[in-house]
Scaffold this active site. Structure first.
Site, PDB file in Angstrom:
ATOM      1  CB  CYS A 192      17.901  -1.521  29.589  1.00 26.19           C
ATOM      2  SG  CYS A 192      16.126  -1.776  29.727  1.00 26.19           S
ATOM      3  CB  CYS A 234      14.421  -3.790  26.996  1.00 24.11           C
ATOM      4  SG  CYS A 234      15.099  -2.330  26.191  1.00 24.11           S
ATOM      5  CB  CYS A 245      15.577   1.838  28.929  1.00 24.68           C
ATOM      6  SG  CYS A 245      15.996   1.230  27.297  1.00 24.68           S
ATOM      7  CD  GLU A 287     -12.383  13.002 -12.799  1.00 26.41           C
ATOM      8  OE1 GLU A 287     -12.954  13.535 -13.770  1.00 26.41           O
ATOM      9  OE2 GLU A 287     -12.901  12.878 -11.686  1.00 26.41           O
ATOM     10  CG  ASP A 290      -6.133   5.595  -2.106  1.00 27.75           C
ATOM     11  OD1 ASP A 290      -7.226   5.010  -2.002  1.00 27.75           O
ATOM     12  OD2 ASP A 290      -5.065   5.089  -1.730  1.00 27.75           O
ATOM     13  CE  LYS A 296      -7.095   0.734  -7.410  1.00 30.15           C
ATOM     14  NZ  LYS A 296      -7.808  -0.084  -6.408  1.00 30.15           N
TER      15      LYS A 296
HETATM   16  S1  IVH Z   1     -16.374   8.876 -10.468  1.00 28.61           S
HETATM   17  C1  IVH Z   1     -19.990   5.610  -9.896  1.00 28.61           C
HETATM   18  N1  IVH Z   1     -14.137  10.053 -10.063  1.00 28.61           N
HETATM   19  O1  IVH Z   1     -13.233   5.522  -6.672  1.00 28.61           O
HETATM   20  C2  IVH Z   1     -18.745   6.051  -9.412  1.00 28.61           C
HETATM   21  N2  IVH Z   1     -14.704   8.275  -8.598  1.00 28.61           N
HETATM   22  O2  IVH Z   1     -13.017   2.670  -6.889  1.00 28.61           O
HETATM   23  C3  IVH Z   1     -18.271   7.183 -10.222  1.00 28.61           C
HETATM   24  N3  IVH Z   1     -13.043   7.882  -6.841  1.00 28.61           N
HETATM   25  O3  IVH Z   1     -16.414   4.814  -5.450  1.00 28.61           O
HETATM   26  C4  IVH Z   1     -17.196   7.741  -9.502  1.00 28.61           C
HETATM   27  N4  IVH Z   1     -11.657   9.446  -7.436  1.00 28.61           N
HETATM   28  O4  IVH Z   1     -15.204   6.857  -4.500  1.00 28.61           O
HETATM   29  C5  IVH Z   1     -14.944   9.082  -9.641  1.00 28.61           C
HETATM   30  N5  IVH Z   1     -12.162  11.218  -9.815  1.00 28.61           N
HETATM   31  C6  IVH Z   1     -12.984  10.274  -9.409  1.00 28.61           C
HETATM   32  C7  IVH Z   1     -12.690   9.477  -8.293  1.00 28.61           C
HETATM   33  C8  IVH Z   1     -13.574   8.477  -7.920  1.00 28.61           C
HETATM   34  C9  IVH Z   1     -11.906   8.488  -6.567  1.00 28.61           C
HETATM   35  C10 IVH Z   1     -13.557   6.742  -6.068  1.00 28.61           C
HETATM   36  C11 IVH Z   1     -15.026   6.719  -5.860  1.00 28.61           C
HETATM   37  C12 IVH Z   1     -15.459   5.339  -6.288  1.00 28.61           C
HETATM   38  C13 IVH Z   1     -14.173   4.603  -6.226  1.00 28.61           C
HETATM   39  C14 IVH Z   1     -14.168   3.386  -7.076  1.00 28.61           C
END
Ligand code: IVH
Length: 665
Positions: free
Chosen positions: A410, A407, A430, A116, A120, A312
């Site tokens: 002006c 500036c 200005c 999934e 962010d 990432k």
């Molecule tokens: S599962 C134990 N699923 O990413 C943590 N985390 O960089 C299991 N995050 O602290 C998290 N999307 O806040 C999970 N689909 C997702 C996520 C996700 C964003 C965040 C989460 C975690 C951070 C780590």
């Protein structure tokens, strides 16, 4: 690898110390101040380097968690720790992860993964007791987090009550902000000369810790649930999402169950392509072992679960030459430096300009004209210069960039107001400031003068046909014929649009005036509560303004100050003398609405939510996003969800869309 000599050990230890201190500083900037100096990618590289050094000296140093506790808010313990995720930017590591856990589990077959998007945003832990939301906590140090319950309660689609009678359950997920809201807020900040947020994530974490919950509400944060801490017992990760959905949470809609690790790679590539279509920013892909029995067998390290991993996306960066630094002057006089670049391809578009934020940022990064610089664009953010390749400077003579004291338009001496990073041009006349004020006045959410766009305004100011906002209404045919490409048809159309704009609504006029700290929303709030322009100009005190929902102390002061200034009052009189008329939204005393608090849920067929809200307010009611005992009526459209259930439990009166229409008529 051969044994390290004591000298080598010492060097590595020293490096670890330096690197830890640097990471700690960036943690502070990221978690506490929400104003990071480096990109996530650079941060992850520092962490990876630290991990590598630590692996050379196993017992010598422990990598610490980031800590987002503010030191100001109350804290509360999580019932199960909030962990982090191991991550990588390298696809090979994805396969290594799979090999590693199959070895740990002593399994030869393929492992099924749930894949999934990695949202962010900001992780939160929601603790429900006997079905009621009791605490919303940030991750903090993983053991305890800041209590942000009141602010989290402003999230519209978040259920305050759930049908789960267990004594306690922890719902884990991510709070985020839609791009449109992020852009609006940053734009308002820019106008005020405040530091801009680099991306929606930083603004989300800045927002969730605000003291003013009404301000938080206006920022319309959202929440996606992706896990259960204490109180969950599931067979698969898939079941977790079904469960979260049944409870009324917005949960991951975009997920894929992959039968083997090769398919995970496929989905990573697919999500990288599709991620721009998601409503939230995503910085990667998370994949989790789907079977909960296997998750339990793998367990966790002190920092992260062993059953999940994040890949990432590399931020889109490019190197290019900084040709020049130019300046933009905003309508309030803020001078913003702009990087003029050798054009370069970034995320599929050609980038030739990037923001340099402010004078302090240029100084800190020691950015010089002629430098080879790194431009970064991640998600929707404006391209920014994140660093300089100093090594390319070696054989060239370059000079430190000195921010102008005057500036660039002006020549007035620039001011730096207390607590502001921005430099401002104080000269109201200005030319650039005047151009920007006129552009704002004519724009869509102000007087909405179709056809009077940026380029035309600039030409009219340069030709001295426009010197102030009020001159718009004395433009003559001959002024416009003078311009290239302007024939009878376009001249007549523009003059008719200008004439048409004179009959406007009060909020548009108030917004068009460009009162500092008053944008579209505040102008609407004002116009709903103030009976006329005359009263707004002459008879309004700070206390009256503070009684209006949505108007805070700074905006109230700014409004009062604006109407005290003679030049502003003269401008308004000039505009009225040329025929501008503002109608007001009259508040009817409709007994079905008057004094009552309304909430809305589901989609209405006849009206948008915003329109329904205005109608309720015009009829004397007010609107909230949360269901609590103060709500008198819930208007339920189609796709009704959690709010309807909550309202039923609380015995709140419920109207269908038809009931609403009948009450209006
Ligand atoms: S599962 C134990 N699923 O990413 C943590 N985390 O960089 C299991 N995050 O602290 C998290 N999307 O806040 C999970 N689909 C997702 C996520 C996700 C964003 C965040 C989460 C975690 C951070 C780590």
């Amino acid at each position: 690898m051969s044994e390290l000599t004591p000298k080598e050990k010492k060097i590595i230890q020293k490096k670890i110390l330096q690197l830890s201190a640097e990471i700690e500083r960036h943690d502070r900037l990221y978690y506490k101040d929400s104003q990071p100096e480096i990109s996530d990618f650079e941060y992850d590289c520092l962490k990876a380097e630290l991990l590598h050094l630590e692996s050379l000296l196993p017992a010598d140093s422990l990598i610490k968690f980031g800590d987002d506790r503010s030191g100001i808010l109350l804290t509360h313990k999580h019932y199960t720790p909030m962990l982090s995720l191991e991550n990588t930017y390298n696809l090979n590591d994805v396969f290594d992860f799979d090999t590693r856990i199959r070895k740990l589990l002593e399994i030869e077959n393929d492992i099924i993964y749930m894949v999934e998007p990695k949202i962010d945003g900001l992780a939160v832990n929601l603790i429900y007791e006997h079905g009621q939301l009791k605490y919303a906590l940030t991750r903090g140090n993983g053991i305890e987090g800041d209590d942000v319950t009141d602010n989290v309660k402003t999230i519209e689609a978040l259920p305050l009550g759930i049908e789960n009678i267990s004594e306690r359950i922890e719902i884990r997920g991510e709070i985020y902000m839609d791009q449109a809201i992020f852009h609006r807020i940053n734009q308002e900040r820019e106008e005020r000369g405040e530091v801009l947020f680099a991306n929606a994530r930083n603004l989300t974490s800045g927002t969730i810790k605000l003291m003013d919950s009404e301000e938080v509400r206006s920022r319309q944060l959202k929440f996606i649930a992706y896990g259960v801490g204490l109180g969950g017992d599931f067979i698969t990760q898939n079941d977790v999402y079904l469960f979260l959905k049944q409870l009324g949470f917005q949960s991951q809609r975009c997920f894929h169950v992959c039968e083997k690790i090769k398919d995970v790679e496929q989905i990573i590539k697919q999500l990288d392509k599709e991620r721009k279509q998601l409503s939230y920013d995503t910085d990667g892909v998370v994949f989790k072992v789907n079977e909960c029995v296997l998750q339990a067998k793998l367990g966790t390290t002190a920092k992260a679960p062993r059953w999940a991993f994040a890949y990432k996306f590399e931020p889109e960066c490019a190197e290019t030459i900084l040709r020049d630094i130019t300046f933009q002057i905003g309508r309030t006089g803020v001078v913003t430096p702009v990087a003029e670049l050798e054009p370069v391809n970034l995320s599929g578009s050609c980038v030739s300009r990037a923001t340099l934020h402010n004078a302090d940022d240029i100084e800190k990064k020691d950015i010089r004209i002629g430098d080879r610089v790194i431009v970064e664009k991640s998600g929707e953010i404006i391209p920014a210069i994140i660093g300089v390749k100093v090594e390319y400077r070696k054989n060239k003579i370059s000079e430190k960039f000195i921010f102008p004291e005057k500036c660039p338009c002006c020549n007035a001496k620039l001011l730096r107001l207390l607590e502001e990073v921005a430099r401002r041009c104080p000269n109201m006349n200005c030319r650039e400031q005047v151009i920007q004020k006129i552009i704002y006045f004519a724009s869509k959410t102000a007087m909405d003068i179709d056809g009077l766009g940026d380029a035309l305004i600039r030409r009219l100011v340069e030709n001295k046909k426009l010197k102030t906002i009020a001159d718009i209404y004395s433009l003559q045919k001959e002024d416009l014929y003078l311009l290239d490409n302007f024939g009878d048809k376009s001249v007549n159309r523009l003059l008719s649009n200008i004439e048409h704009s004179k009959k406007t609504e009060l909020w548009r006029f108030v917004n068009a005036l460009g009162i500092p700290l008053v944008g579209e929303k505040t102008a609407k709030d004002l116009a709903l509560h103030v009976p006329s322009l005359n009263i707004l100009m002459n008879n309004i005190s700070i206390d009256d303004l503070l009684n209006i929902r949505g108007i805070g102390t700074k905006a109230a002061q700014s409004i009062v100050d604006f109407f005290k200034k003679e030049e502003n009052v003269n401008l308004i009189h000039e505009l009225l003398a040329s025929g501008v008329e503002c109608s007001i939204l009259s508040i009817k005393k409709n007994p079905k609405f008057s004094g009552k608090l309304f909430a809305l849920t589901g989609k209405l067929e006849k009206y948008t939510r915003d329109r329904a809200k205005v109608l309720i307010e015009e009829n004397g009611g007010s609107v909230t996003n949360v269901i609590n005992s103060k709500v008198d009526v819930l208007i339920a459209g189609i796709e009704k969800g959690q709010k309807l259930r909550e309202a039923e439990i609380k015995g709140i009166q419920i109207w269908t869309e038809n009931d609403f229409l009948n009450a209006l008529s």
